[in-house]
Design an enzyme around this catalytic site. Structure first.
Site, PDB file in Angstrom:
ATOM      1  N   GLU A 257       0.871  -1.179   0.000  1.00 17.34           N
ATOM      2  CA  GLU A 257       0.000   0.000   0.000  1.00 17.34           C
ATOM      3  C   GLU A 257       0.900   1.219   0.000  1.00 17.34           C
ATOM      4  O   GLU A 257       1.422   1.623   1.042  1.00 17.34           O
ATOM      5  CB  GLU A 257      -0.912   0.003   1.229  1.00 17.34           C
TER       6      GLU A 257
ATOM      7  N   THR B 107      -4.424   8.899   0.912  1.00 16.49           N
ATOM      8  CA  THR B 107      -5.605   9.250   0.114  1.00 16.49           C
ATOM      9  C   THR B 107      -5.872  10.759   0.080  1.00 16.49           C
ATOM     10  O   THR B 107      -6.929  11.187  -0.383  1.00 16.49           O
ATOM     11  CB  THR B 107      -6.854   8.544   0.671  1.00 16.49           C
TER      12      THR B 107
ATOM     13  N   GLU C 251       4.260  12.699  -5.339  1.00 19.95           N
ATOM     14  CA  GLU C 251       3.440  12.803  -4.136  1.00 19.95           C
ATOM     15  C   GLU C 251       4.255  13.503  -3.056  1.00 19.95           C
ATOM     16  O   GLU C 251       5.247  12.958  -2.579  1.00 19.95           O
ATOM     17  CB  GLU C 251       3.012  11.432  -3.630  1.00 19.95           C
TER      18      GLU C 251
END
Length: 525
Positions: A275, A310, A409
């Site tokens: 993840e 998220t 990110e």
């Protein structure tokens, strides 16, 4: 913007919380569920709160010898745990869920204080743990296989699932307990035992969890080694990744870290559940309900100070409503209450440390060099109440999708505004035009647009939402993403299958031995 915060040093309330959770001034390096070890380690780490810089406690860092002790305990426990009926294992998880209910408030406060997320999010994270326990209890009676017809007469075929063995869980600082519970509770009902390596930035919440579940294990006369925890740096993570005794490694963190774990586990042909990073977008079509969208955008972008996998990183806005959306965001952002996470009025807490602050400021500098326009925010706060240097003002930047920094990110509260024109397919192309594929969302009241977004030529993310934001997934659905997000799935749906090995069985209840595909192989005279 609130320029001062209530000073909350390690006062009596916080001291009581630590005492209630079993946190001591010096904490051992590992736990096997019932016993603690590594108390004599000379390598200790001081854990300070990003909220006010105060020292919370020290933790000992594990050695390779400590790791061996934990693995040996896990191996022995697995021999016992796998033989317990799955519903009985579910009963243990149910009791753990009840314990978490008892400890929700103090554990939520520790999550907030050690990590920096606001108290409501800290309490919400503990609620996630409770929810996954409830889910796992029901799952313990539904670990189903399949039956199928054989081509051979008087033969039966079916599939079943068996425990893998030891599951290694490497968790990240931003969700210091919830991600462990997603893995550990499902693995437990599946018959596996767990070795948890929490982030060395937030290990105290892991220590607290081990204390919370200890009584459940003792009351049920279970052996040590079912729920294990070991505190260490990347060396311990590497031992887990390279260890053939670990059936599955579940790792949450950066894409860079995940590639190392995946390479190590893949080299030994082990199983991995990754993840990793997200570069999540919300699409606002000209048919969007902006009242709904505004709340989702702001929470998605600044919740947990932008430190969720998220978190909303990109806002892709139709040109006909672009100026309206920008104007509304520029009214909200400067008034966001920034402060101590345990202050009930705070909506934006601190970044985890100064390295995260440097990543924030460097990203803003680079994106502006590429042509991005900083519209608001981007400051590092200082002065009374902000002496830690970990508080920043969330930033909004006008940008285009191909900018290098937009493609990356940045684990911080930076929201990129990106304009699109024409049909929904153009917005989807922009959204999908990054290497990550975790979460995505669209706001539109037009059925044709939302269905196109959800179609197989629409969003390429593991999560695709309509009229809700990118963050705040429920435990009932499988959680995870595609591309550089790693492809793993945790939590709900049928994610439990990754914690088990699949077996196909064929039973012959005839007195003959016909071969499949009609093959003739007669060795009899």
């Amino acid at each position: 913007m609130k320029q001062t915060i209530d000073e909350l040093p390690l006062n009596k309330e916080l001291t009581d919380v630590l005492q209630h959770l079993g946190i001591k001034e010096q904490n051992p390096a590992y736990s096997t569920g019932l016993a603690w070890g590594g108390q004599e380690s000379k390598n200790a780490r001081a854990i300070h709160s990003p909220a006010d810089g105060n020292l919370i406690a020290h933790v000992n860092m594990a050695t390779a010898d400590d790791y061996e002790q934990v693995v040996k305990a896990a191996e022995e426990a697995f021999k016992v745990w796998r033989k317990m009926p799955a519903p009985k294992r579910g009963e243990i998880v149910r009791q753990i869920g009840e314990k978490l209910r008892e400890y929700k408030e103090p554990l939520g406060k520790l999550v907030s204080y050690e990590m920096g997320k606001i108290l409501q999010e800290g309490l919400g994270e503990v609620q996630e743990m409770i929810d996954i326990c409830d889910f796992a209890v029901g799952l313990s009676r539904q670990l189903h296989g399949f039956t199928m017809h054989s081509e051979r007469p008087q033969h039966r075929m079916y599939e079943q699932y068996h425990p893998l063995g030891i599951v290694g869980v490497i968790s990240a600082f931003n969700f210091p307990v919830a991600v462990w519970s997603w893995n550990a509770m499902l693995a437990a009902v599946c018959g596996d035992v767990v070795i948890w390596k929490p982030s060395e930035k937030t290990p105290l919440t892991a220590v607290a969890c081990q204390h919370i579940i200890r009584d459940v294990l003792a009351d049920n006369e279970l052996p040590e080694g079912i729920f294990n925890m070991i505190i260490g740096d990347a060396k311990i993570g590497s031992l887990i990744s390279h260890d053939n005794r670990i059936g599955l490694v579940s790792a949450t963190g950066s894409t860079r870290m995940g590639k190392k774990v995946g390479e190590a586990v893949g080299a030994r042909l082990g199983k991995s559940l990754l993840e990793l990073g997200g570069n999540n977008a919300i699409i606002l079509t000209e048919n969007a309900d902006l009242e709904l969208a505004l709340i989702a955008i702001v929470f998605g972008a600044v919740g947990t100070c932008g430190q969720r996998c998220t978190s909303t990183r990109r806002l892709i806005i139709h040109e006909n409503i672009y100026d309206q959306v920008k104007e509304r965001l520029l009214k909200v952002y400067p008034n966001l209450p920034i402060g101590h996470p345990l202050d009930s009025t705070t909506l934006v807490g601190p970044l985890i440390d100064k390295d995260a602050v440097n990543a924030f400021t460097n990203a803003l500098e680079k994106v502006q060099q590429e042509g991005g326009k900083l519209l608001t925010g981007g400051e590092v706060l200082s002065g009374h109440g902000y002496e830690t240097g970990t508080y920043v003002t969330p930033a909004i930047v006008e940008a285009v999708n191909h900018f290098e920094m937009v493609q990356e990110e940045t684990f911080a509260p930076i929201l990129y505004l990106i304009k699109y024109s024409g049909e929904i397919e153009n917005a989807v192309e922009i959204q999908n035009g990054v290497r990550q594929g975790l979460s995505s969302a669209i706001f539109s009241t037009n059925l044709l647009e939302t269905e196109a977004f959800l179609s197989h030529w629409g969003s390429d993310c593991g999560i695709a939402n309509v009229n809700i934001g990118t963050s705040g997934a429920e435990i009932g659905g499988a959680f995870g993403g595609e591309k550089e997000t790693g492809g793993g799935r945790e939590s709900g749906s049928d994610a439990w299958k990754v914690y088990m090995r699949r077996q196909t069985n064929t039973i012959n209840y005839s007195r003959d031995l016909p071969l499949a595909q009609g093959i003739k192989f007669d060795i009899m005279d």
